[in-house]
Design an enzyme around this catalytic site. Structure first.
Site, short mmCIF file in Angstrom:
data_model
loop_
_atom_site.label_atom_id
_atom_site.label_comp_id
_atom_site.label_asym_id
_atom_site.label_seq_id
_atom_site.Cartn_x
_atom_site.Cartn_y
_atom_site.Cartn_z
N CYS A 129 0.87 -1.17 0.00
CA CYS A 129 0.00 0.00 0.00
C CYS A 129 0.91 1.22 0.00
CB CYS A 129 -0.86 0.05 1.25
SG CYS A 129 -1.89 -1.41 1.50
N ARG A 176 1.33 1.63 -5.92
CA ARG A 176 1.47 0.66 -4.83
C ARG A 176 0.13 0.04 -4.42
NH1 ARG A 176 6.27 0.99 -2.22
NH2 ARG A 176 5.38 0.03 -0.38
N TRP A 199 -3.92 -1.50 -1.13
CA TRP A 199 -3.93 -2.74 -1.92
C TRP A 199 -4.30 -3.80 -0.89
CZ3 TRP A 199 -3.94 -3.99 -6.85
CH2 TRP A 199 -3.64 -5.29 -7.23
N ASN A 217 0.82 -0.22 6.10
CA ASN A 217 1.15 -0.96 4.88
C ASN A 217 1.78 -2.27 5.33
OD1 ASN A 217 2.40 -1.83 2.48
ND2 ASN A 217 4.10 -0.40 2.72
N GLY A 218 1.27 -3.40 4.85
CA GLY A 218 1.86 -4.68 5.24
C GLY A 218 0.86 -5.53 6.01
N GLU A 238 7.43 -20.59 -19.50
CA GLU A 238 7.22 -19.22 -19.04
C GLU A 238 8.36 -18.31 -19.54
OE1 GLU A 238 5.06 -17.36 -18.04
OE2 GLU A 238 5.99 -15.72 -16.94
N LYS A 286 7.85 -14.90 -21.82
CA LYS A 286 8.44 -13.59 -21.49
C LYS A 286 9.21 -13.05 -22.69
CE LYS A 286 6.55 -12.77 -18.77
NZ LYS A 286 5.55 -13.47 -18.10
N GLU A 340 6.75 -11.96 -25.65
CA GLU A 340 5.77 -10.88 -25.46
C GLU A 340 6.41 -9.50 -25.37
OE1 GLU A 340 3.34 -10.93 -21.89
OE2 GLU A 340 4.93 -11.94 -20.80
N HIS A 359 11.46 -34.80 -32.38
CA HIS A 359 10.25 -35.25 -33.10
C HIS A 359 9.76 -34.19 -34.07
CE1 HIS A 359 10.08 -38.89 -30.75
NE2 HIS A 359 10.30 -38.16 -29.65
N LYS A 380 -3.03 -5.62 -19.78
CA LYS A 380 -2.71 -6.26 -18.50
C LYS A 380 -3.82 -7.23 -18.08
CE LYS A 380 -0.22 -6.97 -14.84
NZ LYS A 380 0.89 -7.91 -15.08
C1 F6R Z 1 1.97 -12.55 -19.52
C2 F6R Z 1 0.75 -12.23 -18.83
C3 F6R Z 1 -0.51 -12.85 -19.29
C4 F6R Z 1 -1.44 -13.13 -18.12
C5 F6R Z 1 -2.80 -13.66 -18.60
C6 F6R Z 1 -3.69 -14.02 -17.43
O1 F6R Z 1 3.10 -11.95 -18.94
O2 F6R Z 1 0.76 -11.46 -17.89
O3 F6R Z 1 -0.27 -14.00 -20.02
O4 F6R Z 1 -0.81 -14.07 -17.30
O5 F6R Z 1 -3.42 -12.70 -19.39
O6 F6R Z 1 -3.90 -12.93 -16.61
P1 F6R Z 1 -4.41 -13.12 -15.14
O7 F6R Z 1 -3.31 -13.78 -14.37
O8 F6R Z 1 -4.70 -11.74 -14.64
O9 F6R Z 1 -5.62 -13.98 -15.21
#
Ligand code: F6R
Length: 608
Positions: free
Chosen positions: A2, A27, A74, A100-101, A481, A485, A488, A504, A603
C-alpha cells in the site's frame, strides 16, 4: 503493498497528502483515505475505489488542518470497501492509523480485544493497531506506539496521529519501506520517495525496527528498544518519473527485483516458525482433502504456466492426478469434474474473463473452487469458496513476473497443507520444503545477480528471429514461461518444449547459431537433458544453459551458462525463472521496445 503519506507543517495538509498518494498509486489503488488534524479534532475521509473518488469527496467536503496522513490501499485483510479503507481509528476517535503490510497475529490480538468488549468497524488488521495504541496512550504518542507494536508481529510500516497531540506523527518500519522528507519548517513521510520529491530532495530512510517521531520542526529516530539512532540525510537526484519506478527504467525490471520481498510477503504468517502452514482463507470441509481424487487447474498465459508447475508438484508430492487446462479451452469443453475435484483457478487480476468462465463451469459441476489470485476482492476471489492471495502487490508491467513467482509460492504452500492433511507427504520432503521455502527470498536475491550476464547475452539474442527453450519436468514448466516472457516483450519468436520432444520435429529448425535456452536443474533427468543439448549442438545451435552455481558439468556442453543458487530440485522454479525474466527484459531493451506496455497486449483480459 500500500502507499502511505504524511505531512506536518504550516500548509494545508489535505492537498499535499492527496497529491503524494497520487504518486504512490502504483502501490495500490482499491481504496484511499486521509485523516487531517485541525488543532482540535481529527477528521477522516475515506472511500473504496481509486484516489480520484477520494479527491472528489474532498472537493465536496474540504477538510482543513496542518497535519495529515493518508493511504492508498492494496487489500490484504478485508475486501476493498469504504469501511476497510484506511485510515482506521479506535472507537473513541482518539488515535488514527494508516498501515502498509501485514500484522500476522492480528486475529489473536483482535480476539483478545473483543473479549475485553472492543467492537470493530472493519475487517482489517490495521484497526487492531489503532485500538492497541489508544489503549496504551497516556499522553505520549511515541511511547503508546512503541508499546503497541511490541505486541504486533509481521512485516509492515505504520503511521499514527492522535487527537491530543496535534502536529505530531509517529511512524514505525518493520520491513515495509518508509522515508522521511525534510522541508523548510515542514516534514513529510512516505512509503516511497516519489510522493515527496517535488517538495524536497532531502531524505532520511527509516530502517527496520525503527520508530520515528516527527513534528514540523524536526525528527527523531530510535530503535524500538529506545536506543537513539543517528542517520545521515540523502540527497535524491532522480527525476520524479524515475523515482516512481524506484530508479528502475521500467516497472518490469522493478517488479523482477521486488520478487524476494514479494515472496517474503506471500509466506508471511503462512509458514510459521514451528513449520505449521496456515492458509487464512482456505477452509476445506472435514473429509474433503482425504476424499480428493483430482485437482483441476485452470488459467491463461503466465498464470497457466504457474499451473504447469503446480501439476508437477501436486502429482509428484501428493500423488493426486492433476490436470492443467487453458481456461478458454475448458470453458467450452466437457470436463470431468465433480464434488471430489478441487478446481484451482489461477489469475493475477482475478478478472480474466476466460478464467472466470472456466471457474464458473467447475462450480456448476459441483467442484470446490479455490482461487489463487493477487487481487483481494476481485471477481474470482468473490466467486470462490476458498482463496489464497499471492500478496505480490500491484503489478504494473504487462509482462507478469512477481505475480508468477508468488503464484508458485502459493502452490508450494498448498502442496504442504494438502499433503500433510492427507498424510502423504514424505517427512524428509516436508522438511526440505519448509527449510527451502524459508530460505527462498535470499536465494531469489542471489539469482538476481544474473542481471549483469543477461545484459551481455541479450546482445546475442537481440538480432535473432527465433529462440527455443527446452527443459524436462519442472524445468520444462519454467522454460515455457521463459519463452512467453521473451516473445511478449522482445517480439522475437520463441517456442518452448520438453527437451525430449525436439527430435520429433522442431530439430529441423535448428541450424548454425540458432539460440537454444536449456533449463537444467533436475538431477533425476540431468543426463537426458544433456543429450538434448548435444542434439542441438550437433546442428550448430548456440546453447545457453540455466544451471546451478555448483554444476561443473554443464559448461562442458553449453556455450554459456546463467548460474542460479543451489536449492532443492523441487524448489528450482522459484529461482530458475529469474535469469529468464532478466534475459527477456534485456533483449527487449536492446531492441528498444516499450517494455511495460508491449504492442497488442493488455494487463487484464476481461473480454473473451
Ligand atoms: C503474460 C501475462 C498474461 C497473463 C494472462 C492471465 O506476462 O501477464 O499472459 O498471465 O493474461 O492474466 P491473469 O493472471 O490476470 O488472469
Amino acid at each position: 503493498m500500500c502507499g502511505i503519506m504524511g505531512y506536518v507543517g504550516p500548509r494545508e495538509a489535505a492537498p499535499i497528502v492527496v497529491d503524494g498518494l497520487r504518486r504512490l498509486e502504483y502501490r495500490g489503488y482499491d481504496s484511499a483515505g486521509i485523516a487531517v488534524h485541525d488543532g482540535t479534532a481529527l477528521t477522516v475521509t475515506k472511500t473504496e475505489g481509486k484516489l480520484a473518488r477520494l479527491a472528489g469527496l474532498l472537493d465536496e467536503h474540504p477538510v482543513a488542518g496542518r497535519s495529515g496522513i493518508g493511504h492508498t490501499r492494496w487489500a490484504t485483510h478485508g475486501a476493498p470497501s469504504d469501511r476497510n479503507a484506511h485510515p482506521h481509528t479506535d472507537p473513541g476517535g482518539e488515535v488514527v492509523v494508516v498501515h502498509n503490510g501485514i500484522i500476522e497475529n492480528f486475529l489473536s490480538l483482535r480476539e483478545t480485544l473483543a473479549a475485553a468488549g472492543a467492537e470493530f468497524a472493519s475487517e482489517t488488521d490495521t484497526e487492531v493497531l489503532a485500538h492497541l495504541i489508544a489503549l496504551e496512550y497516556d499522553g505520549d504518542l511515541l511511547e503508546a506506539v512503541r508499546r503497541a507494536v511490541g505486541m504486533a508481529e509481521g512485516a509492515y510500516a505504520l503511521v499514527a496521529m492522535c487527537r491530543q497531540e496535534p502536529g505530531r506523527m509517529v511512524a514505525v518500519r518493520m520491513i515495509s519501506p518508509l522515508v522521511v522528507g525534510i522541508g523548510d519548517g515542514e516534514m513529510f513521510l512516505a512509503s516511497d520517495v516519489p510522493a515527496i520529491l517535488h517538495h524536497t530532495r532531502d531524505i532520511v530512510v527509516i530502517d527496520n525496527g525503527e520508530i520515528v517521531d516527527i513534528t514540523a520542526d524536526g525528527w527523531k529516530i530510535e530503535k524500538l528498544d529506545g536506543t537513539p539512532v543517528e542517520r545521515d540525510r540523502l540527497e535524491i537526484t532522480w527525476d520524479a518519473e524515475q523515482a516512481e519506478r524506484g530508479g528502475y527504467p521500467h516497472f518490469m525490471l522493478k517488479e523482477i527485483f521486488e520478487q524476494a520481498n514479494a515472496t517474503t510477503e506471500t509466506l508471511s504468517g503462512r509458514l510459521l516458525e514451528d513449520g505449521r502452514v496456515v492458509l487464512e482463507d482456505v477452509h476445506f470441509p472435514p473429509g474433503f482433502v482425504a476424499g480428493l481424487d483430482k485437482i483441476w487447474i485452470t488459467a491463461c498465459g503466465t498464470a497457466y504456466h504457474a499451473g504447469l508447475v503446480g501439476k508437477e508438484l501436486f502429482e509428484r508430492l501428493l500423488r493426486i492426478p492433476t490436470e492443467v487446462g487453458y481456461a478458454h479451452e475448458l470453458r467450452y469443453s466437457d470436463p470431468i469434474i465433480q464434488g471430489t475435484t478441487l478446481t484451482l483457478a489461477i489469475s493475477q487480476s482475478g478478472e480474466t474473463a476466460d478464467t472466470l468462465a472456466a471457474a464458473g463451469l467447475a462450480k456448476e459441476r459441483g467442484s470446490r473452487l479455490l482461487a489463487l489470485t493477487n487481487v483481494v476482492g476481485s471477481t474470482l476471489s468473490r466467486e470462490s469458496t476458498d482463496v489464497l492471495y499471492t500478496r505480490a502487490g500491484p503489478e504494473i508491467a504487462v509482462a507478469s513476473t512477481k505475480a508468477y513467482l508468488t503464484m508458485l509460492v502459493g502452490e508450494y504452500l498448498l502442496a504442504l497443507a494438502i499433503g500433510r492433511e492427507r498424510g502423504v507427504l514424505d517427512p524428509a520432503i516436508d522438511a526440505t520444503l519448509v527449510a527451502g521455502l524459508r530460505g527462498i527470498p535470499a536465494k531469489i536475491g542471489e539469482a538476481l545477480a544474473a542481471e549483469e550476464q543477461a545484459v551481455v547475452l541479450a546482445g546475442r539474442f537481440a538480432g535473432r528471429d527465433d529462440v527455443y527453450f527446452i527443459g524436462r519436468g519442472l524445468d520444462h514448466a519454467v522454460a515455457v514461461e521463459g519463452s512467453l516472457k521473451m516473445k511478449e516483450i522482445s517480439y522475437v519468436h520463441s517456442e518452448a518444449m520438453p527437451a525430449g520432444e525436439l527430435k520429433h520435429g522442431t530439430l529441423a529448425l535448428v541450424t548454425e547459431g540458432t539460440p537454444v535456452v536449456v533449463v537444467i536443474t533436475q538431477g533425476d533427468v540431468y543426463d537426458k537433458t544433456v543429450s538434448a543439448i548435444q542434439e542441438v549442438k550437433a546442428r550448430g545451435a548456440f546453447v545457453l544453459a540455466v544451471a546451478y552455481e555448483d554444476d561443473e558439468q554443464v559448461a562442458k556442453h553449453a556455450d554459456e551458462v546463467l548460474r542460479i543458487p543451489r536449492v532443492p530440485d523441487v524448489l528450482s522454479p522459484l529461482v530458475s525463472i529469474i535469469p529468464l525474466q532478466l534475459l527477456a527484459y534485456h533483449v527487449a531493451a536492446a531492441r528498444g521496445h516499450d517494455i511495460d506496455q508491449p504492442r497488442n497486449l493488455a494487463k487484464s483480459v476481461t473480454v473473451e
